[in-house]
Design an enzyme around this catalytic site. Structure first.
Site, PDB file in Angstrom:
ATOM      1  N   GLU A 275       0.827  -1.211   0.000  1.00  0.00           N
ATOM      2  CA  GLU A 275       0.000   0.000   0.000  1.00  0.00           C
ATOM      3  C   GLU A 275       0.863   1.263   0.000  1.00  0.00           C
ATOM      4  O   GLU A 275       0.787   2.076   0.930  1.00  0.00           O
ATOM      5  CB  GLU A 275      -0.899   0.010   1.247  1.00  0.00           C
ATOM      6  CG  GLU A 275      -1.814  -1.192   1.387  1.00  0.00           C
ATOM      7  CD  GLU A 275      -2.461  -1.290   2.773  1.00  0.00           C
ATOM      8  OE1 GLU A 275      -2.026  -0.573   3.706  1.00  0.00           O
ATOM      9  OE2 GLU A 275      -3.396  -2.084   2.902  1.00  0.00           O
ATOM     10  N   PRO A 276       1.705   1.458  -1.003  1.00  0.00           N
ATOM     11  CA  PRO A 276       2.565   2.645  -1.000  1.00  0.00           C
ATOM     12  C   PRO A 276       1.775   3.909  -1.313  1.00  0.00           C
ATOM     13  O   PRO A 276       0.880   3.894  -2.160  1.00  0.00           O
ATOM     14  CB  PRO A 276       3.559   2.350  -2.125  1.00  0.00           C
ATOM     15  CG  PRO A 276       2.774   1.523  -3.096  1.00  0.00           C
ATOM     16  CD  PRO A 276       1.868   0.653  -2.243  1.00  0.00           C
ATOM     17  N   GLY A 277       2.094   4.990  -0.643  1.00  0.00           N
ATOM     18  CA  GLY A 277       1.463   6.277  -0.931  1.00  0.00           C
ATOM     19  C   GLY A 277       2.519   7.322  -1.234  1.00  0.00           C
ATOM     20  O   GLY A 277       2.794   7.652  -2.389  1.00  0.00           O
ATOM     21  N   ARG A 314       1.517  20.276   6.161  1.00  0.00           N
ATOM     22  CA  ARG A 314       2.554  19.447   6.797  1.00  0.00           C
ATOM     23  C   ARG A 314       3.510  20.231   7.707  1.00  0.00           C
ATOM     24  O   ARG A 314       3.807  19.759   8.802  1.00  0.00           O
ATOM     25  CB  ARG A 314       3.335  18.643   5.746  1.00  0.00           C
ATOM     26  CG  ARG A 314       2.441  17.658   4.977  1.00  0.00           C
ATOM     27  CD  ARG A 314       3.216  16.714   4.063  1.00  0.00           C
ATOM     28  NE  ARG A 314       4.047  15.817   4.836  1.00  0.00           N
ATOM     29  CZ  ARG A 314       5.328  15.969   5.052  1.00  0.00           C
ATOM     30  NH1 ARG A 314       5.985  16.982   4.514  1.00  0.00           N
ATOM     31  NH2 ARG A 314       5.986  15.128   5.804  1.00  0.00           N
ATOM     32  N   TYR A 318       3.233  18.810  11.344  1.00  0.00           N
ATOM     33  CA  TYR A 318       4.316  17.902  11.769  1.00  0.00           C
ATOM     34  C   TYR A 318       5.670  18.597  11.897  1.00  0.00           C
ATOM     35  O   TYR A 318       6.686  17.908  12.060  1.00  0.00           O
ATOM     36  CB  TYR A 318       4.507  16.766  10.743  1.00  0.00           C
ATOM     37  CG  TYR A 318       3.272  16.091  10.222  1.00  0.00           C
ATOM     38  CD1 TYR A 318       2.334  15.528  11.098  1.00  0.00           C
ATOM     39  CD2 TYR A 318       3.057  15.967   8.859  1.00  0.00           C
ATOM     40  CE1 TYR A 318       1.211  14.884  10.603  1.00  0.00           C
ATOM     41  CE2 TYR A 318       1.936  15.318   8.362  1.00  0.00           C
ATOM     42  CZ  TYR A 318       1.012  14.790   9.235  1.00  0.00           C
ATOM     43  OH  TYR A 318      -0.087  14.150   8.747  1.00  0.00           O
ATOM     44  N   CYS A 343      -3.716  34.099   9.757  1.00  0.00           N
ATOM     45  CA  CYS A 343      -3.551  34.761  11.045  1.00  0.00           C
ATOM     46  C   CYS A 343      -3.334  33.747  12.150  1.00  0.00           C
ATOM     47  O   CYS A 343      -4.215  33.494  12.983  1.00  0.00           O
ATOM     48  CB  CYS A 343      -4.753  35.647  11.318  1.00  0.00           C
ATOM     49  SG  CYS A 343      -4.804  36.958  10.098  1.00  0.00           S
ATOM     50  N   GLU A 344      -2.191  33.133  12.113  1.00  0.00           N
ATOM     51  CA  GLU A 344      -1.807  32.136  13.092  1.00  0.00           C
ATOM     52  C   GLU A 344      -0.295  31.957  12.923  1.00  0.00           C
ATOM     53  O   GLU A 344       0.183  31.812  11.796  1.00  0.00           O
ATOM     54  CB  GLU A 344      -2.563  30.826  12.805  1.00  0.00           C
ATOM     55  CG  GLU A 344      -2.309  29.818  13.827  1.00  0.00           C
ATOM     56  CD  GLU A 344      -3.322  28.665  13.827  1.00  0.00           C
ATOM     57  OE1 GLU A 344      -2.880  27.579  14.133  1.00  0.00           O
ATOM     58  OE2 GLU A 344      -4.525  28.856  13.547  1.00  0.00           O
TER      59      GLU A 344
HETATM   60  C1  LIG Z   1      -1.450   6.019   5.081  1.00  0.00           C
HETATM   61  C2  LIG Z   1      -1.471   4.563   4.849  1.00  0.00           C
HETATM   62  C3  LIG Z   1      -0.664   3.994   3.863  1.00  0.00           C
HETATM   63  C4  LIG Z   1       0.308   4.788   3.034  1.00  0.00           C
HETATM   64  O1  LIG Z   1       1.398   5.226   3.770  1.00  0.00           O
HETATM   65  P1  LIG Z   1       2.620   5.930   3.004  1.00  0.00           P
HETATM   66  O2  LIG Z   1       3.548   6.295   4.092  1.00  0.00           O
HETATM   67  O3  LIG Z   1       2.084   7.116   2.298  1.00  0.00           O
HETATM   68  O4  LIG Z   1       3.191   4.918   2.075  1.00  0.00           O
HETATM   69  C5  LIG Z   1      -0.777   2.648   3.636  1.00  0.00           C
HETATM   70  N1  LIG Z   1      -1.628   1.872   4.360  1.00  0.00           N
HETATM   71  C6  LIG Z   1      -2.410   2.384   5.323  1.00  0.00           C
HETATM   72  C7  LIG Z   1      -3.333   1.491   6.061  1.00  0.00           C
HETATM   73  C8  LIG Z   1      -2.358   3.748   5.604  1.00  0.00           C
HETATM   74  O5  LIG Z   1      -3.123   4.244   6.563  1.00  0.00           O
END
Ligand SMILES: *Cc1c(COP(=O)(O)O)cnc(C)c1O
Length: 419
Positions: A275-277, A314, A318, A343-344
């Site tokens: 599940e790469p994002g 971000r 963070y 305004c913060e």
């Molecule tokens: C956010 C998330 C991801 C993706 O994470 P990345 O750091 O963007 O790769 C994959 N799986 C789950 C369940 C997530 O909540």
């Protein structure tokens, strides 16, 4: 590697000079590069080449723009969704239902029904309570929901605390020491097809060690489950690979990740899922902004830009670093505080940053804004929603309109008794 480069002194996205986009669409605006998204998708897929038929689902929350999802669908990517809204997007973008995984600790009854109705590939169930609820819904529909049980391996991902998800005190998954009991119980339920284990320990991971530690625990659990007579055909290893936010920063390469996964999982005998994002979308986008004015400060000037924390959250959320560069650098440098108009005091992108010298009206970019950028935008301070553009070679298209403050106001109602 990305396709945002200086040519003849002007920053381009692929073959498009960024001033042309600013001129046509205005600022602030997110600019994504199709070639970069495709390159990252290819690199990640090739990194997994040692594995047999891995399933790759892009984490939609990183960048849910429909055009971005379409590019990834054409790369054969599925989707990891965490809400009914993301599910609608993944389907609209052309991802196949069978390639969609539904994660998330708070899927509502309606969302579970929606996932079943769309016949998605897999639910990553995050609690036994969710499992029983899904089983009941599926039974009523005469169906069996394909499920993985998300476990919480209690591993410190060594990332920012707000994006760590695999420590026992985090809300995600079920504790490892209860996983076998819960999996065995759910596997008895008509309405559920328990087929695997899922794990995701956090985001922006700078080291492979925590991932390897988590995967080793998943491997042991799979053995234990099989010993207890359970069927386990899938293992979803989540996302989390970090990307460089500063030029020159070294992070584990996808190929090292793939090799580690191949080594740790070699005897598992399951179909692996990913599940790469961020690693796909992060460096495929920049936030293009214009300097409103340069204000004298106590130690250094404030560069007040027209992007703000509502457009790119971000840094405020963070304390994250984004490289900041002039679109037409003069070669001169300055040290400045880079701030938005909100305004913060939290609306600060960087303090005491050494950067290209910039003046009022000049264009600049925040780099590595393709993931967790536009998707986190809000309308705070009654600012509009930022526009998004996708570049492809020498052409570009607006792939999300700027939503004007007045359009947001149009959704508000005055009660009769205040008329
Ligand atoms: C956010 C998330 C991801 C993706 O994470 P990345 O750091 O963007 O790769 C994959 N799986 C789950 C369940 C997530 O909540």
């Amino acid at each position: 590697m990305d396709h945002f480069t200086l040519r003849d002194g002007v920053l381009h996205a692929e073959d498009v000079p960024l001033p042309a986009i600013a001129e046509a669409v205005g600022t602030p605006v997110y600019v994504y590069s199709r070639a970069t998204i495709e390159r990252h998708a290819t690199v990640f897929r090739e990194a997994l080449a040692p594995l047999d038929d891995p399933h790759i689902a892009f984490a939609v929350k990183a960048n849910p723009n429909l055009a971005v999802l379409r590019v990834l669908a054409r790369q054969g990517y599925g989707a990891d969704v965490v809400s009914g809204g993301e599910l609608i997007r993944a389907l609209a973008a052309g991802m196949k239902p069978a390639d969609i995984v539904f994660s998330g600790v708070g899927k509502t009854h309606a969302e579970l029904e929606q996932g079943l109705r769309e016949d998605i590939g897999q639910f990553n169930v995050e609690s036994e309570e969710e499992g029983y609820e899904l089983a009941a819904i599926a039974r009523r529909a005469g169906r069996a929901a394909r499920c993985a049980l998300r476990v919480n391996p209690d591993v410190d991902a060594r990332t920012h605390e707000k994006i760590s998800t695999g420590k026992s005190e985090n809300k995600f998954g079920v504790p490892l020491d209860r996983a076998t009991a819960i999996y065995t119980a759910l596997a008895q339920e008509d309405g559920l097809d328990m087929r695997g284990i899922a794990v995701h320990i956090g985001s922006q991971l700078a080291s492979l060690e925590p991932l390897e530690a988590a995967f080793a625990k998943v491997g042991a659990l799979i053995g234990e489950l099989r010993g207890a007579g359970c069927k386990v055909t899938h293992a979803d290893l989540g996302g989390g690979l970090g990307v460089p936010y500063r030029a020159g920063e070294a992070l584990p390469a996808p190929a090292e990740y793939g090799a580690m996964v191949a080594r740790v999982t070699k005897d598992w005998n399951v179909r692996l899922m990913f599940e790469p994002g961020r690693v796909i979308a992060g460096n495929a986008g920049v936030l293009l902004t214009r300097v409103v004015r340069v204000k004298r400060g106590l130690t250094h000037p404030f560069l007040v830009v027209d992007a703000a924390m509502n457009d790119l959250a971000r840094p405020a959320l963070y304390g994250a670093w984004h490289d900041f560069e002039a679109v037409e650098p003069s070669g001169e440098r300055m040290t400045a505080h880079i701030v938005g108009p909100i305004c913060e005091t939290g609306d600060t992108f960087a303090m005491d940053r050494e950067c290209d010298a910039l003046g009022a009206g000049h264009l600049a970019v925040f780099r590595t804004a393709g993931a967790y950028g536009a998707t986190m935008a809000s309308s705070y301070n009654s600012r509009g929603f930022v526009a998004e553009v996708l570049v492809d070679g020498d052409r570009f298209a607006v792939v999300a309109d700027r939503i004007a403050p007045s359009a947001i106001m149009d959704a508000e109602r005055m009660p009769d008794w205040l008329a």
